[in-house]
Design an enzyme around this catalytic site. Sequence first.
Site, PDB file in Angstrom:
ATOM      1  N   GLY A 105      -9.912  -8.888  -1.979  1.00  0.00           N
ATOM      2  CA  GLY A 105      -9.360  -9.902  -1.041  1.00  0.00           C
ATOM      3  C   GLY A 105      -8.665 -11.237  -1.623  1.00  0.00           C
ATOM      4  O   GLY A 105      -7.674 -11.110  -2.205  1.00  0.00           O
ATOM      5  N   GLY A 132     -12.776  -3.914  -0.177  1.00  0.00           N
ATOM      6  CA  GLY A 132     -14.578  -3.453  -0.066  1.00  0.00           C
ATOM      7  C   GLY A 132     -14.884  -2.210  -1.205  1.00  0.00           C
ATOM      8  O   GLY A 132     -15.836  -2.378  -1.717  1.00  0.00           O
ATOM      9  N   LYS A 144     -19.286 -17.987  -0.925  1.00  0.00           N
ATOM     10  CA  LYS A 144     -21.001 -18.111  -0.777  1.00  0.00           C
ATOM     11  C   LYS A 144     -21.511 -17.144  -1.658  1.00  0.00           C
ATOM     12  O   LYS A 144     -21.004 -15.905  -1.937  1.00  0.00           O
ATOM     13  CB  LYS A 144     -21.091 -17.671   0.636  1.00  0.00           C
ATOM     14  N   ARG A 152       0.865  -1.053  -0.073  1.00  0.00           N
ATOM     15  CA  ARG A 152       0.045  -0.059  -0.054  1.00  0.00           C
ATOM     16  C   ARG A 152       0.824   1.254   0.002  1.00  0.00           C
ATOM     17  O   ARG A 152       0.390   2.227  -0.584  1.00  0.00           O
ATOM     18  CB  ARG A 152      -0.960   0.041   1.144  1.00  0.00           C
TER      19      ARG A 152
END
Length: 399
Positions: free
Chosen positions: A357, A380, A200, A39
């Site tokens: 992720g 996100g 999921k 980062r």
Amino acid sequence: MASFKTLDDLSDLSGKRVLVRVDLNVPVNAEGKVTDKTRIERVAPTILELSKKGAKVILLAHFGRPKGAPVADMSLALIAPAVEEVLGAKVATSADCIGEAAASAVAAMKDGDILLLENTRFHKGEEKNDPEFTKALAANGDIFVNDAFSAAHRAHASTEGLAHLLPAYAGRTMQAELEALEKGLGQPARPVVAIVGGAKVSTKIDLLMNLVKKVDALVIGGGMANTFLAARGTNVGKSLCEHDLAATAKQIMVEAAGAGCAIVLPVDGVIAREFKAGAENEVVDIEAIPADAMVLDVGPKSIEAVNDWISKAETLVWNGPLGAFEIAPFDTATVAVAKHAAEETKAGKLVSVAGGGDTVSALNHAGVADDFTYISTAGGAFLEWMEGKELPGVTVLQR
Ligand code: AMP
């Protein structure tokens, strides 16, 4: 995409105080040492360019979740040495991001200097986007540069509020991310194929609903494919499956049909009876999953089908692995498809944008991360963009 100003619009910055929102939310170990400087490396070009243009570069960032009060081990002073190392330049620190401490640290700066203000989240006003706190931040700057795309899905004082008070510009990382995303889903070259994998359906309903409206083919892999397979009547044995989401899966398939988006589900799978490295495994037709087995990866025929779609596509957007890639050999499909996408990209035949992720680690694992057009580490914010949501920190730069 509405346009936004970039560092190209800023030339001589001598004497100017530039507040730069960066993402320094890096992982640290028990000794407080930064274990991954990615980062910092991403925001370094913006910081160095501003410094070279003569600006007083004042860095704003959050670190951890201190919930509006100072927490010693969430002080950005701990990160400053790593920032200095990456930049190859001295970085001063200050005990607060507003008030007297910040003002005197800024007053001591010379042109080209770099100052890292303390964690913005040590104040409640940051996450509340409080006008008084935003004003206190703005008091130390003449110009605002936002280089933290990864925080742009939050309307906080340092990611959104400041852009209303100061002339606002996108930093180089923000610019690169926005340009890549525009190529991915904004104005993409068609056909566009999306791959969505991972565990999921429940965590990715909005994302799937948005994608079926925008892409020509949606490849569904990973554990979530089982939910779709079960919804259409396939017996998935002991596989990870959200049976209670059968109606949602069906609805997504109906929406896709209405929008002319092909849904690509696995036609074969790699099954095992244990979820561990080297577990005994075999390839079966997707309609022949034994009742006591689970699918942990998509099979060779499915890999071929996905790769055929990629060969036909001009654009690929990807989130989520096709199988349980952390455990060999269930990384096979993810690696094979990643390599094919990388080849097509290198040959100039594909624009490939991936993120979120586990996707970043899966593509790193496949050894192709540098060969994709763009890999977003934004987490996100990247997912919310894939969901078609507005990102407040971006919208305000496009006013
Ligand atoms: P996500 O964070 O939703 O992208 O999910 C990533 C996780 O999904 C990884 O940890 C994978 O191991 C897991 N995963 C992918 N395919 C499967 C599968 N067929 N069965 C169980 N877990 C899976």
